[in-house]
Design an enzyme around this catalytic site. Structure first.
Site, PDB file in Angstrom:
ATOM      1  N   CYS A  89       1.525  -0.994 -10.611  1.00 19.41           N
ATOM      2  CA  CYS A  89       0.779  -2.211 -10.271  1.00 19.41           C
ATOM      3  C   CYS A  89      -0.661  -1.938  -9.850  1.00 19.41           C
ATOM      4  O   CYS A  89      -1.529  -2.791 -10.020  1.00 19.41           O
ATOM      5  CB  CYS A  89       1.509  -3.021  -9.211  1.00 19.41           C
ATOM      6  SG  CYS A  89       1.752  -2.178  -7.637  1.00 19.41           S
ATOM      7  N   HIS A 165       2.234  -3.789  -2.848  1.00 15.52           N
ATOM      8  CA  HIS A 165       1.954  -4.350  -4.160  1.00 15.52           C
ATOM      9  C   HIS A 165       0.459  -4.635  -4.294  1.00 15.52           C
ATOM     10  O   HIS A 165      -0.186  -5.089  -3.344  1.00 15.52           O
ATOM     11  CB  HIS A 165       2.766  -5.637  -4.328  1.00 15.52           C
ATOM     12  CG  HIS A 165       2.641  -6.277  -5.667  1.00 15.52           C
ATOM     13  ND1 HIS A 165       2.823  -5.584  -6.851  1.00 15.52           N
ATOM     14  CD2 HIS A 165       2.341  -7.559  -6.026  1.00 15.52           C
ATOM     15  CE1 HIS A 165       2.656  -6.419  -7.869  1.00 15.52           C
ATOM     16  NE2 HIS A 165       2.359  -7.609  -7.392  1.00 15.52           N
TER      17      HIS A 165
END
Length: 312
Positions: A89, A165
């Site tokens: 990510c 994230h």
């Protein structure tokens, strides 16, 4: 797929040299210490921001975002890729900014070919193409911290883990978008020109952070900006240029350290220390061991007094 993706750090030096290795020219990352539009403006020409936060692994997926609205048309009209693999990510977030700034930014031959190849793909296939790109994966992994103990690709996160994230925000076609590969589409946060971006993005970030407990401080914000050395040369600011060149030297040194683990070195060093102690005399060696045990015991007792659990 021929290999896995390892975790990389949310670090301006890592991201800057990662995109350079991918062929991007004249772009760098700057860590922002405050949520102030003025600090963002001081970073120069801004292409977007990368936001790192703790991800609630047990949170159910919703048909509506907690802030903004899903723009399903934009999912096909701008570069938006679904995240299909763990640990990718960070690179996916920075590519979400850069591949939507092609024209403003020289993204290089390889990334331009990748973008053209995936233009007609739906977001899930774009995600698969990104995950299966040998070039992007190998460059990404070259900036992972070396570890002889953990293979980051072999274990899925659980609800008990601290999982972080990366997502991207950018002004694209005069609209402020949140680009998160775990969502079904880009999230639209209202009209926003490139000039308005510093003022428009800060309230969005503040609302997101406000959803967390006040004790949660583990956030990181990186601005994607034009190489600050270019502006320093243009205005003849030699002090700023020297500062930026020094920063690059430090980044290169830190990135070099990340590529090596020092377990073998430390092991050999300890062997040498033990050999030296034994050469002095068995009594000296035994005294050295006992002194070390006493110091360790004192540290454990001090930590317990402070309410900090010691290691098992």
């Amino acid at each position: 797929m021929s290999g896995g993706w390892n975790t990389i750090e949310s670090d301006a030096g890592v991201f800057t040299y990662l995109i350079e290795k991918l062929g991007v020219k004249d772009v760098q990352f700057e860590e922002l210490m405050t949520l102030e539009p003025e600090e963002l403006r001081q970073a120069g020409q801004i292409y977007g921001v990368i936001f790192l936060f703790k991800y609630p692994t047990g949170e159910a997926r919703s048909d509506t975002p907690k802030d903004g609205t899903f723009d399903y048309d934009a999912a096909e009209n701008i570069f938006f890729a679904a995240q299909t693999i763990q640990n990718a990510c960070g690179t996916q977030a920075l590519l979400s900014v850069l591949l939507n700034k092609d024209g403003e930014v020289d993204i290089g031959k390889d990334l331009r070919e990748f973008k053209e190849f995936t233009t007609a793909f739906p977001s899930d296939l774009r995600g698969d193409a990104l995950s299966n790109s040998d070039l992007i994966r190998e460059v990404h992994n070259s900036f992972a911290r070396s570890s002889p103990f953990v293979d980051e690709t072999q274990r899925a996160a659980t609800e008990d883990d601290d999982v972080y994230h990366f997502i991207a925000y950018a002004s694209i076609n005069d609209k402020l978008y949140e680009l998160d590969g775990l969502q079904p589409a880009p999230i639209f946060h209202g009209p926003c020109t490139v000039h308005e971006f510093p003022d428009k993005i800060i309230p969005v970030l503040q609302r997101r952070i406000a959803r967390y407990p006040a004790t949660e401080i583990r956030f990181n914000l990186l601005a994607v900006v034009r190489d600050l050395r270019i502006h320093a040369r243009e205005i003849g600011d030699m002090e700023k240029l020297e500062e930026e060149e020094h920063k690059r030297t430090e980044w290169q040194w830190e990135n070099a350290l990340r590529r090596h683990n020092f377990v073998g070195f430390v092991g050999e060093l300890l062997k040498g220390v033990v050999k030296d102690k034994l050469a002095q005399s068995p009594e000296a060696y035994n005294k050295w061991v006992e002194d070390a045990k006493k110091k360790t015991k004192r540290r454990v007792e001090e930590r317990q007094k402070q309410g900090i659990a010691g290691d098992d």
